[in-house]
Structures are given as structure tokens and as C-alpha cells.
Write a protein that holds these residues in place. Structure first.
Motif, PDB file in Angstrom:
ATOM      1  N   PHE A  21       0.838  -1.232  -0.010  1.00 59.66           N
ATOM      2  CA  PHE A  21       0.042  -0.025  -0.058  1.00 59.66           C
ATOM      3  C   PHE A  21       0.800   1.401   0.051  1.00 59.66           C
ATOM      4  N   GLU A  22       2.266   1.182  -0.074  1.00 57.10           N
ATOM      5  CA  GLU A  22       3.101   2.405  -0.239  1.00 57.10           C
ATOM      6  C   GLU A  22       2.429   3.285  -1.262  1.00 57.10           C
ATOM      7  N   ALA A  23       2.630   4.662  -1.150  1.00 53.83           N
ATOM      8  CA  ALA A  23       2.156   5.385  -2.168  1.00 53.83           C
ATOM      9  C   ALA A  23       2.776   5.195  -3.504  1.00 53.83           C
ATOM     10  N   GLY A  58       5.169  -2.218  10.128  1.00 51.06           N
ATOM     11  CA  GLY A  58       5.743  -1.344  11.215  1.00 51.06           C
ATOM     12  C   GLY A  58       5.923   0.199  10.431  1.00 51.06           C
ATOM     13  N   LYS A  59       5.314   0.396   9.250  1.00 53.33           N
ATOM     14  CA  LYS A  59       5.517   1.632   8.866  1.00 53.33           C
ATOM     15  C   LYS A  59       4.244   2.124   8.425  1.00 53.33           C
ATOM     16  N   TRP A  60       4.100   3.599   8.599  1.00 47.74           N
ATOM     17  CA  TRP A  60       3.068   4.366   8.044  1.00 47.74           C
ATOM     18  C   TRP A  60       3.311   4.712   6.550  1.00 47.74           C
ATOM     19  N   GLY A  61       2.359   5.503   6.217  1.00 45.83           N
ATOM     20  CA  GLY A  61       2.493   6.133   4.670  1.00 45.83           C
ATOM     21  C   GLY A  61       1.814   5.128   3.748  1.00 45.83           C
ATOM     22  N   ASN A  62       0.763   4.436   4.225  1.00 47.26           N
ATOM     23  CA  ASN A  62       0.270   3.375   3.507  1.00 47.26           C
ATOM     24  C   ASN A  62      -1.103   3.570   3.037  1.00 47.26           C
ATOM     25  N   PHE A  63      -1.715   3.698   2.138  1.00 50.68           N
ATOM     26  CA  PHE A  63      -3.074   4.437   1.683  1.00 50.68           C
ATOM     27  C   PHE A  63      -3.927   3.377   0.723  1.00 50.68           C
ATOM     28  N   GLU A  64      -5.472   3.527   1.052  1.00 52.01           N
ATOM     29  CA  GLU A  64      -6.143   2.582   0.177  1.00 52.01           C
ATOM     30  C   GLU A  64      -7.636   3.437   0.265  1.00 52.01           C
ATOM     31  N   PRO A  65      -8.223   3.626  -1.058  1.00 50.74           N
ATOM     32  CA  PRO A  65      -9.385   4.167  -1.023  1.00 50.74           C
ATOM     33  C   PRO A  65     -10.608   3.239   0.014  1.00 50.74           C
ATOM     34  N   CYS A  66     -11.433   4.154   0.715  1.00 47.15           N
ATOM     35  CA  CYS A  66     -12.422   3.331   1.289  1.00 47.15           C
ATOM     36  C   CYS A  66     -13.574   2.849   0.363  1.00 47.15           C
ATOM     37  N   PRO A 213      -1.139  20.616 -13.842  1.00 51.20           N
ATOM     38  CA  PRO A 213      -1.774  19.755 -12.703  1.00 51.20           C
ATOM     39  C   PRO A 213      -1.757  18.445 -13.500  1.00 51.20           C
ATOM     40  N   PHE A 214      -1.680  17.508 -12.424  1.00 49.12           N
ATOM     41  CA  PHE A 214      -1.727  15.948 -12.524  1.00 49.12           C
ATOM     42  C   PHE A 214      -3.135  15.754 -13.176  1.00 49.12           C
ATOM     43  N   ASN A 215      -3.063  14.770 -13.839  1.00 47.31           N
ATOM     44  CA  ASN A 215      -4.309  13.893 -14.547  1.00 47.31           C
ATOM     45  C   ASN A 215      -4.813  12.886 -13.369  1.00 47.31           C
ATOM     46  N   PHE A 216      -5.494  13.512 -12.215  1.00 42.72           N
ATOM     47  CA  PHE A 216      -5.898  12.671 -11.365  1.00 42.72           C
ATOM     48  C   PHE A 216      -7.023  11.660 -11.580  1.00 42.72           C
ATOM     49  N   GLU A 217      -7.597  11.830 -12.603  1.00 39.08           N
ATOM     50  CA  GLU A 217      -8.444  10.714 -13.094  1.00 39.08           C
ATOM     51  C   GLU A 217      -7.831   9.915 -13.627  1.00 39.08           C
ATOM     52  N   LYS A 218      -6.675   9.834 -14.321  1.00 33.91           N
ATOM     53  CA  LYS A 218      -5.732   8.713 -14.502  1.00 33.91           C
ATOM     54  C   LYS A 218      -4.900   8.038 -13.525  1.00 33.91           C
ATOM     55  N   LEU A 219      -4.819   8.856 -12.553  1.00 34.54           N
ATOM     56  CA  LEU A 219      -4.111   8.046 -11.482  1.00 34.54           C
ATOM     57  C   LEU A 219      -5.079   7.441 -10.673  1.00 34.54           C
ATOM     58  N   PHE A 220      -6.313   7.733 -10.552  1.00 33.91           N
ATOM     59  CA  PHE A 220      -7.368   6.974  -9.820  1.00 33.91           C
ATOM     60  C   PHE A 220      -7.799   5.550 -10.549  1.00 33.91           C
ATOM     61  N   GLU A 221      -7.153   5.589 -11.996  1.00 31.72           N
ATOM     62  CA  GLU A 221      -7.548   4.453 -12.891  1.00 31.72           C
ATOM     63  C   GLU A 221      -6.304   3.333 -12.741  1.00 31.72           C
ATOM     64  N   THR A 222      -4.987   4.128 -12.309  1.00 36.73           N
ATOM     65  CA  THR A 222      -3.796   3.363 -12.569  1.00 36.73           C
ATOM     66  C   THR A 222      -2.943   3.326 -11.174  1.00 36.73           C
ATOM     67  N   TRP A 224      -3.403   4.743  -8.364  1.00 36.47           N
ATOM     68  CA  TRP A 224      -4.633   4.772  -6.992  1.00 36.47           C
ATOM     69  C   TRP A 224      -5.508   3.941  -7.304  1.00 36.47           C
ATOM     70  N   LYS A 225      -5.749   2.918  -7.999  1.00 38.10           N
ATOM     71  CA  LYS A 225      -6.737   2.131  -8.439  1.00 38.10           C
ATOM     72  C   LYS A 225      -7.131   1.421  -7.202  1.00 38.10           C
ATOM     73  N   PRO A 226      -8.121   1.290  -6.523  1.00 37.74           N
ATOM     74  CA  PRO A 226      -8.570   0.466  -5.545  1.00 37.74           C
ATOM     75  C   PRO A 226      -8.209  -0.990  -5.924  1.00 37.74           C
ATOM     76  N   ARG A 227      -8.080  -1.496  -4.773  1.00 38.15           N
ATOM     77  CA  ARG A 227      -7.543  -3.047  -4.972  1.00 38.15           C
ATOM     78  C   ARG A 227      -9.011  -3.942  -4.775  1.00 38.15           C
ATOM     79  N   SER A 228      -8.868  -5.214  -5.240  1.00 36.49           N
ATOM     80  CA  SER A 228     -10.191  -6.086  -4.976  1.00 36.49           C
ATOM     81  C   SER A 228     -10.313  -6.547  -3.791  1.00 36.49           C
ATOM     82  N   LEU A 229     -11.668  -6.734  -3.477  1.00 35.02           N
ATOM     83  CA  LEU A 229     -12.072  -6.977  -2.098  1.00 35.02           C
ATOM     84  C   LEU A 229     -11.233  -8.385  -1.638  1.00 35.02           C
ATOM     85  N   ALA A 230     -10.970  -9.255  -2.493  1.00 33.77           N
ATOM     86  CA  ALA A 230     -10.045 -10.407  -2.371  1.00 33.77           C
ATOM     87  C   ALA A 230      -8.963 -10.185  -1.814  1.00 33.77           C
TER      88      ALA A 230
END
Length: 266
Positions: A21-23, A58-66, A213-222, A224-230
Motif C-alpha cells: 500500500f505504499e504510495a 511497522g511503517k506508516w504512509g500506506n493508503f487505500e481508498p475506502c 496539474p496532474f491528471n488525477f482521473e488517470k491516477l485513480f484508474e492506475t 491509485w486504483k482500488p484493490r479487489s475485495l479479495a
């Protein structure tokens, strides 16, 4: 097309509260306590989402969309983990970090990096930096082209800083000219310390870090794409390696700008 994130200020009125999950993608801006940085904002409005920040290995700086707050799925393993992994609404901005830092390996000066400014919304009782930026935008008429000196007053303040002082307002139509002028002086200075074969140019630095500006929509699709529930079930299950407690990203951030020598522009 990705549609679960939010664009604009309307969502900010809602009350909110190296592992897998590291950025990924562009560097997130971060300030150590009692430090300051000079930032140029590249857009007026945020692109936002509900995000978990948590500890893993043991490290912070991990992220995942809710998954539930962003209406991606009908359940969210981090939320359901029972480990107080509360999501926060984060508004993302593109900024140019105009504060120099030096590589550890050979002490090369790095400056004018394009980074992601992640501003937490907070709550009505404890508003976050996203609300402060909304007020700054209202008072100045815009954020784009505004250069702020940002200061972080203490360890328990938000990791992107909590004090903003307007230094300069650049005409929005002249941001590229302003940037290239800054880069020209920077290039001249760093080339004096480099062998001729390693000299850099303004065009080379601009290609690596355009002041757009960054293309945030592209980042959300690549990146920063949410991981699968599995995948999330495996990582946040009984035997998973993620741990929560209070979300400490406001204290420890995602890593100091310039904390490693990866992805240097020349």
C-alpha cells in the motif's frame, strides 16, 4: 471511466472525520515538524476521495481508498477490520515544491518538483487543511498561481503544514513563463557543479516535472486504483499484516520530500 472520486469543493461540506500500500505514482508533499516550504498551487479545486491511512510492516504512509464511503463496493475490509481504521476525506491538489533538498548519495540539489498536496477535510469540531484551503481560495479569488510559504507548527499538526502565508500571485496565463525563468536560474547553478556530459536543460527538467496539474482521473484508474475485495480480505484478515489504531498520517505523513534518491530529475 473512473467515477467514484469527487471533483470540486461541494464534498468538503460533508462532516468527516514499502508495503503493498505504499504510495505509488507522484510524490506526496510532506513537512517535518517545525519546517516550512514554498509551494505553488496549480489548480483551484481539489479532486477528492475517502481514504484509509494505516500502518503495515511497522511503517506508516500506506493508503487505500475506502470502498464503502466511495461507493466502490458494499463493504470495506479496512473498515471491517475492527482496528479503528477510520477513513478521512482527502482533497488532492497539484503543487510545485519550490524548496530545495539534497540527495543523500552525492548531495545533488533537487528543486521545483511537482508533488501531490493531500489535504484532510476534518470535521466541524476540528476542521482540516482542506477547509483552510477553501477559505484561502475564497479570500484570494483563486489558488492556482498562488505561492504560499507553508509551515508545520508541531508534531501533532497535519503533515502538510498548518500555517499558510501568501508570498506571490502569479498570473495564471504566465505560470509556464514563471516556471521556466525559475528553472533557468536553477539549471545554471547546478550545471556549474556537474561535468559537461551531465549538464541538464530547462526543457529536460520541464519534461520531467511540467508545471501543470496532474491528471488525477488517470491516477485513480492506475496507480491509485482500488484493490479487489479479495486482495483486501487477505491483507486485512485475521492473519493480515496491516494494523490500524488511530490514523497517524497527520503525524508521520507519507515520507519527507527528498527522503530518498529515487526518481530524481537529472
Amino acid at each position: 471511466m473512473c467515477s467514484w472520486f469527487k471533483t470540486g469543493w461541494s464534498e468538503t461540506n460533508e462532516e468527516g472525520a514499502k508495503s503493498p500500500f505504499e504510495a505509488k505514482g507522484p510524490r506526496r508533499f510532506w513537512l517535518p515538524p517545525d519546517k516550512e516550504a514554498l509551494l505553488l498551487f496549480l489548480e483551484d479545486e481539489p479532486t477528492g476521495m475517502w481514504e484509509h491511512g494505516f500502518q503495515m510492516n511497522g511503517k506508516w504512509g500506506n493508503f487505500e481508498p475506502c470502498h464503502t464511503k466511495n461507493k466502490i463496493s458494499d463493504r470495506c475490509p479496512p473498515c471491517d477490520s475492527g482496528d479503528k481504521m477510520f477513513p478521512s476525506f482527502i482533497g488532492f491538489f497539484s503543487v510545485i515544491n519550490m524548496t530545495p533538498w539534497f540527495t543523500k548519495k552525492d548531495n545533488r540539489e533537487i528543486n521545483f518538483q511537482r508533488e501531490v498536496f493531500a489535504a484532510r477535510m476534518g470535521s466541524k469540531e476540528k476542521p482540516g487543511i482542506l477547509k483552510k484551503l477553501e477559505r484561502l481560495k475564497q479570500s484570494e479569488g483563486r489558488l492556482r498561481g498562488c505561492v504560499y510559504k507553508v509551515y508545520r507548527s508541531g508534531k501533532k499538526t497535519e503533515s502538510v503544514g498548518d500555517d499558510f502565508k501568501l508570498i506571490e500571485k502569479v498570473d495564471v496565463d504566465k505560470i509556464e513563463a514563471f516556471g521556466r525563468e525559475k528553472l533557468a536560474a536553477f539549471v545554471k547553478r547546478i550545471n556549474e557543479k556537474l561535468p559537461a556530459k551531465d549538464h541538464v536543460t530547462v526543457d529536460k527538467l520541464w519534461e520531467k516535472n511540467p508545471w501543470r496539474p496532474f491528471n488525477f482521473e488517470k491516477l485513480f484508474e492506475t496507480d491509485w486504483k482500488p484493490r479487489s475485495l479479495a486482495d483486501l480480505d487477505r491483507l486485512f484478515g485475521v492473519n493480515g499484516s496491516a494494523s490500524g489504531g488511530r490514523d497517524k498520517t497527520e503525524e508521520s505523513g507519507g515520507g519527507e520530500s527528498g527522503s530518498d534518491d529515487d526518481d530524481i530529475p537529472y
